[in-house]
Scaffold this motif. Structure first.
Motif, PDB file in Angstrom:
ATOM      1  N   VAL A 175       1.411  -1.001  -0.090  1.00 24.64           N
ATOM      2  CA  VAL A 175       0.041   0.105  -0.062  1.00 24.64           C
ATOM      3  C   VAL A 175       1.005   1.477  -0.254  1.00 24.64           C
ATOM      4  CG1 VAL A 175      -1.865  -1.589   1.437  1.00 24.64           C
ATOM      5  CG2 VAL A 175      -0.150  -0.543   2.162  1.00 24.64           C
ATOM      6  N   ARG A 176       0.472   2.651  -0.018  1.00 25.42           N
ATOM      7  CA  ARG A 176       1.049   3.640   0.046  1.00 25.42           C
ATOM      8  C   ARG A 176       2.274   3.313   1.202  1.00 25.42           C
ATOM      9  NH1 ARG A 176       1.657   7.753  -2.856  1.00 25.42           N
ATOM     10  NH2 ARG A 176      -0.616   6.841  -4.499  1.00 25.42           N
ATOM     11  N   ASN A 177       3.277   4.229   1.489  1.00 28.73           N
ATOM     12  CA  ASN A 177       4.131   4.260   2.216  1.00 28.73           C
ATOM     13  C   ASN A 177       3.824   4.983   3.056  1.00 28.73           C
ATOM     14  OD1 ASN A 177       5.767   2.461   0.911  1.00 28.73           O
ATOM     15  ND2 ASN A 177       6.659   3.463   0.635  1.00 28.73           N
ATOM     16  N   ARG A 178       3.848   4.930   4.534  1.00 22.11           N
ATOM     17  CA  ARG A 178       3.756   6.051   5.743  1.00 22.11           C
ATOM     18  C   ARG A 178       5.199   7.143   5.628  1.00 22.11           C
ATOM     19  NH1 ARG A 178       0.448   3.469   9.996  1.00 22.11           N
ATOM     20  NH2 ARG A 178      -2.239   3.724   9.172  1.00 22.11           N
ATOM     21  N   TRP A 179       5.327   8.013   6.488  1.00 25.04           N
ATOM     22  CA  TRP A 179       6.645   8.877   5.951  1.00 25.04           C
ATOM     23  C   TRP A 179       7.375   7.724   7.094  1.00 25.04           C
ATOM     24  CZ3 TRP A 179       8.956  10.320  10.602  1.00 25.04           C
ATOM     25  CH2 TRP A 179       7.801  10.013  12.265  1.00 25.04           C
ATOM     26  N   TRP A 180       6.949   7.725   7.712  1.00 19.71           N
ATOM     27  CA  TRP A 180       8.079   6.078   9.110  1.00 19.71           C
ATOM     28  C   TRP A 180       8.281   5.557   8.679  1.00 19.71           C
ATOM     29  CZ3 TRP A 180       7.328   1.555  10.699  1.00 19.71           C
ATOM     30  CH2 TRP A 180       6.076   1.116  10.869  1.00 19.71           C
ATOM     31  N   SER A 227       3.896  -3.884   8.867  1.00 20.89           N
ATOM     32  CA  SER A 227       2.684  -2.840   8.852  1.00 20.89           C
ATOM     33  C   SER A 227       1.879  -2.799   7.627  1.00 20.89           C
ATOM     34  CB  SER A 227       3.803  -1.538   8.961  1.00 20.89           C
ATOM     35  OG  SER A 227       3.088  -0.333   9.183  1.00 20.89           O
ATOM     36  N   GLN A 228       2.420  -2.647   6.794  1.00 26.17           N
ATOM     37  CA  GLN A 228       1.651  -2.818   5.318  1.00 26.17           C
ATOM     38  C   GLN A 228       1.071  -4.153   5.049  1.00 26.17           C
ATOM     39  OE1 GLN A 228       3.286  -0.934   1.608  1.00 26.17           O
ATOM     40  NE2 GLN A 228       4.775   0.653   2.781  1.00 26.17           N
ATOM     41  N   ARG A 229       1.272  -4.826   5.456  1.00 23.25           N
ATOM     42  CA  ARG A 229       0.286  -6.265   4.964  1.00 23.25           C
ATOM     43  C   ARG A 229      -0.674  -5.784   6.367  1.00 23.25           C
ATOM     44  NH1 ARG A 229       0.455  -9.833   1.299  1.00 23.25           N
ATOM     45  NH2 ARG A 229      -0.421 -11.473   2.515  1.00 23.25           N
ATOM     46  N   ALA A 230      -0.662  -5.425   6.999  1.00 23.03           N
ATOM     47  CA  ALA A 230      -2.004  -5.510   7.807  1.00 23.03           C
ATOM     48  C   ALA A 230      -2.663  -4.251   7.685  1.00 23.03           C
ATOM     49  CB  ALA A 230      -1.229  -4.984   9.782  1.00 23.03           C
ATOM     50  N   ARG A 231      -2.060  -3.143   7.421  1.00 20.62           N
ATOM     51  CA  ARG A 231      -3.258  -1.549   6.500  1.00 20.62           C
ATOM     52  C   ARG A 231      -3.838  -2.408   5.433  1.00 20.62           C
ATOM     53  NH1 ARG A 231       1.182   1.933   7.121  1.00 20.62           N
ATOM     54  NH2 ARG A 231       0.647   1.842   4.723  1.00 20.62           N
ATOM     55  N   MET A 232      -2.913  -3.500   4.784  1.00 20.61           N
ATOM     56  CA  MET A 232      -3.836  -3.883   3.663  1.00 20.61           C
ATOM     57  C   MET A 232      -5.128  -5.054   3.864  1.00 20.61           C
ATOM     58  SD  MET A 232      -1.770  -5.738  -0.176  1.00 20.61           S
ATOM     59  CE  MET A 232      -2.094  -7.835   1.308  1.00 20.61           C
ATOM     60  N   LEU A 239      14.674  -4.509  10.080  1.00 25.20           N
ATOM     61  CA  LEU A 239      14.046  -3.302   9.614  1.00 25.20           C
ATOM     62  C   LEU A 239      12.838  -3.552   8.094  1.00 25.20           C
ATOM     63  CD1 LEU A 239      16.602  -0.700   9.835  1.00 25.20           C
ATOM     64  CD2 LEU A 239      14.719  -1.162  11.095  1.00 25.20           C
ATOM     65  N   LEU A 240      12.872  -3.964   7.430  1.00 29.46           N
ATOM     66  CA  LEU A 240      12.075  -4.624   6.474  1.00 29.46           C
ATOM     67  C   LEU A 240      11.485  -5.713   6.828  1.00 29.46           C
ATOM     68  CD1 LEU A 240      14.639  -5.990   3.417  1.00 29.46           C
ATOM     69  CD2 LEU A 240      13.000  -3.600   3.250  1.00 29.46           C
ATOM     70  N   GLY A 241      10.924  -6.186   7.513  1.00 39.14           N
ATOM     71  CA  GLY A 241      10.515  -7.437   8.278  1.00 39.14           C
ATOM     72  C   GLY A 241       9.503  -6.061   8.744  1.00 39.14           C
ATOM     73  N   ILE A 242       9.345  -5.193   9.901  1.00 40.94           N
ATOM     74  CA  ILE A 242       8.161  -3.914  10.126  1.00 40.94           C
ATOM     75  C   ILE A 242       7.753  -3.593   9.278  1.00 40.94           C
ATOM     76  CG2 ILE A 242       8.154  -2.575  11.562  1.00 40.94           C
ATOM     77  CD1 ILE A 242      10.898  -2.830  13.047  1.00 40.94           C
ATOM     78  N   VAL A 243       7.846  -3.081   8.289  1.00 42.25           N
ATOM     79  CA  VAL A 243       7.565  -2.614   7.183  1.00 42.25           C
ATOM     80  C   VAL A 243       6.547  -3.435   6.530  1.00 42.25           C
ATOM     81  CG1 VAL A 243       7.751  -0.657   5.035  1.00 42.25           C
ATOM     82  CG2 VAL A 243       9.302  -0.792   6.446  1.00 42.25           C
ATOM     83  N   ILE A 244       6.429  -4.818   6.241  1.00 41.99           N
ATOM     84  CA  ILE A 244       6.275  -5.391   5.323  1.00 41.99           C
ATOM     85  C   ILE A 244       4.876  -5.749   6.567  1.00 41.99           C
ATOM     86  CG2 ILE A 244       5.826  -7.904   4.393  1.00 41.99           C
ATOM     87  CD1 ILE A 244       8.662  -7.643   3.636  1.00 41.99           C
TER      88      ILE A 244
END
Length: 344
Positions: A172-177, A321-326, A314-319
């Motif tokens: 999904v679209r990235n957040r700033w953090w 987070s985005q999978r949860a939002r998706m 760090l990549l896992g944290i972003v993945i």
């Protein structure tokens, strides 16, 4: 013909002088100017000719100024850097020959196609900059199949993360953090030594007195760097000579590196003699060079690849987070669709 015209008319020396003057001896500025020159020349020259012209002009200058900045660049990395940006010129407006060919097939506007292609291509401009500072990506210094596979996998993940950062989208679209975390992870994957060198400096400064007196004895295979200044009619030239300590045995004239230093009047150390065909002469050290600093490589340091697990975390944290939002958006969409069906 183009290479001959550039070299025979004196344009090469004038161009080198102009580039060095604009850069002011700063290697990083010269690196950016070389990229711009490759793109500009490449718009009117074939890729091969562009590479030959720029490589013959600026490859040696880049290597020399990189040594002044404390970097030892493999010559193949510099040539690939020039060649890479020469390729980008094929889709750079207003010439953009590749974009004109694509536009003829698609029926789109050639210039609009060229502008869009340039914005896509320029995102890959980080790659030559990365392998300039991390030659491991060119498999330089890779001594095993496992190491090569590790470098390949981590580089692939770094490229995918960089694409997500520049596109501002992963699942999904990235957040700033998330973008900030991706940027840190990309640097850790592309240049792990940038972090490890801060924790464990790879070189230790050696006092010239201990080197001259023989108190400092380098180990076989250990790299010793001599930071030097060479006075020329065009001003001072800063040099970095990285010499590998030879194995014991054989005739060693003027020490293991074949160089003799003597104190100068201004507090520096001058090269008093250089052994013929010795390591110092082979590296380019000359009589009259002033040595300002000597440092030696430290052995037994942790490998820089230890940074990779932190980057993957760090990549896992972003993945995650985005999978949860998706998933939340998917569930909200399903709920909204079911509500619409019931209301209908």
């Amino acid at each position: 013909m183009c290479v001959g015209a550039v070299s025979s008319t004196g344009l090469s020396n004038a161009l080198i002088g102009v580039m060095e003057t604009i850069a002011g001896g700063n290697f990083y500025i010269l690196l950016a100017l070389t990229a711009v020159l490759c793109v500009v020349l490449g718009m009117g020259l074939p890729t091969t000719v562009n590479y030959l012209v720029v490589a013959s002009l600026l490859a040696s200058v880049l290597v020399e100024l990189s040594s002044a900045a404390g970097l030892v660049l493999p010559l193949i990395a510099v040539h690939l850097y020039v060649f890479f940006f020469g390729l980008l010129a094929d889709s750079t407006p207003p010439v953009c020959l590749a974009a004109f060919a694509a536009a003829a097939i698609s029926g789109a506007s050639p210039l609009r196609t060229g502008v869009q292609a340039f914005f896509y291509d320029i995102r890959t401009a980080i790659l030559p900059v990365v392998f300039i500072f991390n030659p491991t990506l060119l498999l330089i210094g890779v001594d095993s199949i496992f190491h090569g596979v590790l470098v390949f996998v981590m580089s692939l993940l770094a490229i995918l993360a960089f694409a997500s950062l520049t596109q501002n989208w992963m699942f999904v679209r990235n957040r700033w953090w998330e973008s900030a975390v991706l940027a840190v992870a990309i640097v850790m994957l592309f240049r792990p030594g940038l972090f490890m060198d801060r924790l464990y400096p790879p070189f230790q400064t050696i006092a010239p007195e201990t080197f001259i007196s023989g108190e400092f004895v380098p180990e076989p295979g250990q790299i010793v760097r001599f930071h030097a200044v060479r006075e020329t009619r065009y001003g001072d030239r800063f040099k970095l000579f990285a010499l590998q300590t030879p194995e014991p045995g054989g005739l060693q004239i003027q020490g293991p590196f074949g160089v003799t230093l003597a104190p100068a009047d201004d507090g520096r150390w001058v090269v008093e003699a250089v052994a013929f065909n010795g390591p110092a002469q082979a590296a380019g050290m000359m009589f009259g060079d002033f040595v300002t600093e000597i440092d030696a490589e430290l052995k037994g340091l942790p490998p820089k690849e230890l940074v990779y697990p932190f980057a993957l975390a760090l990549l896992g944290i972003v993945i995650l987070s985005q999978r949860a939002r998706m998933r939340r958006r998917s569930q909200e969409g399903e709920s909204q669709a079911a509500a619409n069906v019931e209301a209908g």
